[in-house]
Structure formats: structure tokens, C-alpha cells
Design a protein around this motif. Structure first.
Motif, PDB file in Angstrom:
ATOM      1  N   ALA A  43      25.855  66.205 -13.441  1.00 35.22           N
ATOM      2  CA  ALA A  43      24.507  64.791 -12.962  1.00 35.22           C
ATOM      3  C   ALA A  43      24.463  64.970 -10.959  1.00 35.22           C
ATOM      4  CB  ALA A  43      25.114  63.501 -12.882  1.00 35.22           C
ATOM      5  N   GLY A  44      23.040  65.266 -10.620  1.00 37.95           N
ATOM      6  CA  GLY A  44      23.235  65.762  -9.118  1.00 37.95           C
ATOM      7  C   GLY A  44      22.671  64.226  -9.046  1.00 37.95           C
ATOM      8  N   VAL A  45      22.998  64.128  -7.718  1.00 39.34           N
ATOM      9  CA  VAL A  45      23.396  62.970  -6.460  1.00 39.34           C
ATOM     10  C   VAL A  45      23.271  62.830  -5.596  1.00 39.34           C
ATOM     11  CG1 VAL A  45      23.859  61.220  -8.592  1.00 39.34           C
ATOM     12  CG2 VAL A  45      25.501  62.372  -6.672  1.00 39.34           C
ATOM     13  N   PRO A  46      22.646  62.788  -4.181  1.00 37.76           N
ATOM     14  CA  PRO A  46      22.828  62.385  -3.096  1.00 37.76           C
ATOM     15  C   PRO A  46      24.067  61.866  -1.883  1.00 37.76           C
ATOM     16  CG  PRO A  46      21.122  61.274  -4.013  1.00 37.76           C
ATOM     17  CD  PRO A  46      21.488  61.459  -4.615  1.00 37.76           C
ATOM     18  N   GLU A  47      25.314  63.239  -1.187  1.00 38.38           N
ATOM     19  CA  GLU A  47      26.473  63.130  -1.072  1.00 38.38           C
ATOM     20  C   GLU A  47      26.340  61.937  -0.667  1.00 38.38           C
ATOM     21  OE1 GLU A  47      29.463  66.170   1.228  1.00 38.38           O
ATOM     22  OE2 GLU A  47      27.025  66.495   1.780  1.00 38.38           O
ATOM     23  N   ARG A  48      25.277  60.959  -0.096  1.00 40.76           N
ATOM     24  CA  ARG A  48      25.570  59.874   0.542  1.00 40.76           C
ATOM     25  C   ARG A  48      25.894  58.766  -0.806  1.00 40.76           C
ATOM     26  NH1 ARG A  48      20.937  60.655   0.998  1.00 40.76           N
ATOM     27  NH2 ARG A  48      18.917  59.588  -0.108  1.00 40.76           N
ATOM     28  N   ALA A  49      25.148  58.824  -1.827  1.00 39.72           N
ATOM     29  CA  ALA A  49      25.425  58.095  -3.217  1.00 39.72           C
ATOM     30  C   ALA A  49      26.726  58.273  -3.825  1.00 39.72           C
ATOM     31  CB  ALA A  49      24.373  58.264  -3.943  1.00 39.72           C
ATOM     32  N   VAL A  50      27.692  58.227  -2.979  1.00 40.14           N
ATOM     33  CA  VAL A  50      29.516  58.906  -3.384  1.00 40.14           C
ATOM     34  C   VAL A  50      30.265  58.420  -3.114  1.00 40.14           C
ATOM     35  CG1 VAL A  50      31.025  60.067  -4.626  1.00 40.14           C
ATOM     36  CG2 VAL A  50      28.539  60.978  -5.539  1.00 40.14           C
ATOM     37  N   THR A  51      31.016  57.664  -3.403  1.00 35.52           N
ATOM     38  CA  THR A  51      32.861  56.739  -2.671  1.00 35.52           C
ATOM     39  C   THR A  51      33.507  57.037  -3.252  1.00 35.52           C
ATOM     40  OG1 THR A  51      30.711  55.282  -1.688  1.00 35.52           O
ATOM     41  CG2 THR A  51      32.775  54.801  -1.661  1.00 35.52           C
ATOM     42  N   VAL A  52      34.524  57.614  -3.161  1.00 32.02           N
ATOM     43  CA  VAL A  52      36.039  57.553  -3.550  1.00 32.02           C
ATOM     44  C   VAL A  52      36.506  56.751  -3.449  1.00 32.02           C
ATOM     45  CG1 VAL A  52      37.919  58.932  -3.987  1.00 32.02           C
ATOM     46  CG2 VAL A  52      36.017  60.138  -3.720  1.00 32.02           C
ATOM     47  N   THR A  53      36.437  55.903  -4.233  1.00 29.31           N
ATOM     48  CA  THR A  53      36.914  54.425  -3.678  1.00 29.31           C
ATOM     49  C   THR A  53      38.921  54.387  -3.741  1.00 29.31           C
ATOM     50  OG1 THR A  53      37.293  53.934  -6.366  1.00 29.31           O
ATOM     51  CG2 THR A  53      35.456  53.027  -5.001  1.00 29.31           C
ATOM     52  N   LEU A  54      39.973  55.168  -4.590  1.00 25.71           N
ATOM     53  CA  LEU A  54      40.632  55.641  -4.793  1.00 25.71           C
ATOM     54  C   LEU A  54      40.871  56.994  -4.804  1.00 25.71           C
ATOM     55  CD1 LEU A  54      43.923  54.603  -5.237  1.00 25.71           C
ATOM     56  CD2 LEU A  54      43.084  54.607  -7.877  1.00 25.71           C
ATOM     57  N   GLY A  55      42.308  57.478  -3.919  1.00 30.13           N
ATOM     58  CA  GLY A  55      43.312  59.059  -3.739  1.00 30.13           C
ATOM     59  C   GLY A  55      41.854  59.628  -3.148  1.00 30.13           C
ATOM     60  N   ALA A  56      42.807  60.951  -3.219  1.00 27.14           N
ATOM     61  CA  ALA A  56      41.184  61.944  -2.889  1.00 27.14           C
ATOM     62  C   ALA A  56      41.273  63.031  -3.645  1.00 27.14           C
ATOM     63  CB  ALA A  56      41.725  62.152  -1.120  1.00 27.14           C
ATOM     64  N   PRO A  57      40.393  64.217  -3.584  1.00 27.69           N
ATOM     65  CA  PRO A  57      40.041  65.284  -4.747  1.00 27.69           C
ATOM     66  C   PRO A  57      40.331  66.055  -3.632  1.00 27.69           C
ATOM     67  CG  PRO A  57      37.910  64.680  -3.807  1.00 27.69           C
ATOM     68  CD  PRO A  57      38.574  62.811  -3.802  1.00 27.69           C
TER      69      PRO A  57
END
Length: 134
Positions: A43-57
Motif C-alpha cells: 500500500a503506497g502512502v505519502p512518507e509523512r503519513a508513516v510514523t515509526v512508534t517503536l524501534g527502528a527498521p
């Protein structure tokens, strides 16, 4: 609408605000390798719509079948693929829908990179593109 998701082990969690701009099934050989399957649902979303809330990929820089760079982000602990960022779609993040807590809303609008699809995969009546649409 806010959607949540994360990796298999729970070390990385994220939230997505809003609705996806696109819902795709990617059949490129690199998505097949990353997913360990015949395709990847994204699913493609604008980058600003994603927040990592725990950890870091963790990020691996790949070069897709198009030859352009692809940032493939995954959990460094369990290896779950989480996101991809592709140069062909700047400002977008492609979420691996299998990592969403609830993916029941996912309905692909297109199949992409079908020139690499497995012969046994049936595309049904969803539009299909040999490479990227456009």
C-alpha cells in the motif's frame, strides 16, 4: 483513519494516518526474494503519513529490476520486511500489507512487474502492467 502495524517479533511498530494512494501487488523478482513468496502486497502512502512508534527498521539499499535504487526497510531482529521506498515514486512509502494489524481493507487496484510473475499466479480481472504503470 489511523492504521497500525509492526514486525513479527514486535520490535518495530508503526502508525499510518490517512488512506493509501495506491494498493498494488508487485511481482518483481526482488519483491519475490524479499517476501519469500510469489509477490508482495503493498500500500503506497505519502512518507509523512508513516510514523515509526517503536524501534527502528534497518535499511538495505537494493537496485530493483528497473535499475533504480530501492530502500528496503525491515526489522533487524526478526527480518520482517516492513517498507520500501522507490525512486520511481518519490515521497511515497510502500507498506508491506502483511505487517498491518488489520489488512482486511486491502484490495489491489493493479498488479505491477508482471513480466516477472510466477506462471501459476492468476491475476484475475485486476489491471496488470509488465513493469511500472505510467
Amino acid at each position: 483513519m489511523t492504521k497500525t502495524g509492526g514486525c513479527l517479533c514486535g520490535a518495530v511498530r508503526y502508525e499510518v494516518s490517512g488512506d493509501p494512494a495506491m494498493q498494488l501487488v508487485c511481482h518483481c523478482s526482488h519483491c519475490q526474494k524479499q517476501a519469500g513468496s510469489a509477490f508482495s502486497t503493498i500500500a503506497g502512502v505519502p512518507e509523512r503519513a508513516v510514523t515509526v512508534t517503536l524501534g527502528a527498521p534497518v535499511t538495505f539499499i537494493d537496485h530493483g529490476e528497473s535499475g533504480q535504487p530501492v530502500e528496503r526497510q525491515f526489522c533487524g531482529t526478526c527480518g520482517s520486511p516492513l517498507f520500501s521506498k522507490v525512486m520511481a515514486a518519490p515521497g511515497m512509502v510502500f507498506i508491506k500489507t502483511g505487517t498491518l494489524d488489520d489488512s482486511s481493507w486491502f484490495k489491489p487496484s493493479a498488479h505491477i512487474w508482471t513480466k516477472s510473475k510466477q506462471s501459476w499466479v492468476d491475476l484475475g480481472d485486476v489491471p496488470a502492467f509488465k513493469t511500472n504503470p505510467g
